[in-house]
Write a protein that holds these residues in place. Structure first.
Motif, mmCIF file in Angstrom:
data_model
loop_
_atom_site.group_PDB
_atom_site.id
_atom_site.type_symbol
_atom_site.label_atom_id
_atom_site.label_comp_id
_atom_site.label_asym_id
_atom_site.label_seq_id
_atom_site.Cartn_x
_atom_site.Cartn_y
_atom_site.Cartn_z
ATOM 1 N N LYS A 130 5.517 -12.764 -0.053
ATOM 2 C CA LYS A 130 4.295 -11.989 0.154
ATOM 3 C C LYS A 130 3.069 -12.797 -0.246
ATOM 4 O O LYS A 130 2.042 -12.796 0.454
ATOM 5 C CB LYS A 130 4.366 -10.688 -0.650
ATOM 6 C CG LYS A 130 3.134 -9.812 -0.511
ATOM 7 C CD LYS A 130 3.264 -8.551 -1.350
ATOM 8 C CE LYS A 130 2.006 -7.698 -1.260
ATOM 9 N NZ LYS A 130 2.121 -6.467 -2.105
ATOM 10 N N ASP A 131 3.161 -13.498 -1.383
ATOM 11 C CA ASP A 131 2.053 -14.343 -1.832
ATOM 12 C C ASP A 131 1.782 -15.464 -0.832
ATOM 13 O O ASP A 131 0.616 -15.790 -0.546
ATOM 14 C CB ASP A 131 2.367 -14.953 -3.202
ATOM 15 C CG ASP A 131 2.502 -13.888 -4.281
ATOM 16 O OD1 ASP A 131 1.781 -12.878 -4.202
ATOM 17 O OD2 ASP A 131 3.341 -14.071 -5.174
ATOM 18 N N THR A 133 2.373 -15.467 2.422
ATOM 19 C CA THR A 133 1.736 -14.898 3.614
ATOM 20 C C THR A 133 0.282 -14.563 3.349
ATOM 21 O O THR A 133 -0.601 -14.811 4.181
ATOM 22 C CB THR A 133 2.491 -13.632 4.054
ATOM 23 O OG1 THR A 133 3.870 -13.959 4.285
ATOM 24 C CG2 THR A 133 1.886 -13.068 5.333
ATOM 25 N N GLU A 134 -0.002 -14.032 2.159
ATOM 26 C CA GLU A 134 -1.369 -13.645 1.817
ATOM 27 C C GLU A 134 -2.308 -14.851 1.756
ATOM 28 O O GLU A 134 -3.411 -14.822 2.306
ATOM 29 C CB GLU A 134 -1.391 -12.902 0.480
ATOM 30 C CG GLU A 134 -2.780 -12.443 0.063
ATOM 31 C CD GLU A 134 -2.788 -11.759 -1.294
ATOM 32 O OE1 GLU A 134 -3.871 -11.347 -1.741
ATOM 33 O OE2 GLU A 134 -1.702 -11.663 -1.907
#
Length: 215
Positions: A130-131, A133-134
């Protein structure tokens, strides 16, 4: 007269035999000392490096093709050093001062670097998927500078500190890429003296150590 003729024939035969012996020896002897496997590996790596070099810079590097293998080895080492040392120094400086050059971050210069170091950090477990992708999305939206201000933390061991390192390494990576022409010129110029001062002495010392261990 007949005896002289027989002696002459015998001497001539011996001379002819000696000539054949030495001529055969010259034919059997190798014309050139074959390259060792290590030298061939260095040459092969050098050729691959040239293939990855932009076309307009290849003439600068191609002149080393005929240089001694120690010069080629020195060039490869210098080329790596001029990439790794600025990369670490720039990334550390960006993290320490909490600043990124806006020209690179806002012009999407760091996109390739973010993908590269994002994957590496995720494989190491330092950031989550998630990090990753962010941070990629924020860089693509040209918000890397603001993102850096929000997440920078000098001594933080949390996710925010790790994601800020991704942006910082990506920016440093982009700058190192831009400096490629200068790095190549420095590596070519410094190859002879670096070979004389470092590569050759280290090679001799290593060879002597191996000889001692074998004996």
């Amino acid at each position: 007269m007949r005896r002289l003729t027989l002696e002459t024939v015998r001497v001539s035969g011996r001379i002819h035999h000696v000539r054949r012996f030495f001529s055969a020896g010259r034919q059997d002897a190798p014309q050139q000392v074959p390259k060792t496997d290590q030298q061939a590996a260095v040459r092969s790596r050098f050729d691959r490096l040239i293939e990855r070099t932009p076309r307009f810079l290849r003439p600068t590097v191609a002149g080393l093709r005929q240089a001694p293998v120690t010069h080629v080895t020195a060039f490869i080492i210098l080329h790596e050093l001029t990439a790794v040392v600025p990369l670490l120094a720039l990334a550390g400086g960006f993290h320490y001062w909490g600043w990124l050059p806006p020209y690179f971050t806002e012009a999407a210069w760091v996109s390739a670097g973010v993908e590269k170091f994002g994957r590496y950090f995720r494989r190491k477990g330092w950031i989550s998927e998630k990090d990753e992708t962010e941070v990629e999305e924020r860089v693509k939206q040209a918000k890397a500078g603001k993102f850096e201000e929000q997440t920078i933390s000098m001594w933080s061991d949390g996710k925010q500190g790790a994601t800020s390192w991704v942006v910082e390494f990506a920016t440093a990576y982009a700058i190192v890429k831009v400096l490629l022409p200068l790095r190549l010129f420095v590596s070519v110029w410094g190859a002879p003296w670096f070979a004389r001062l470092v590569v050759i002495p280290v090679g001799k010392a290593t060879g002597s150590i191996f000889r001692r261990t074998k004996s």
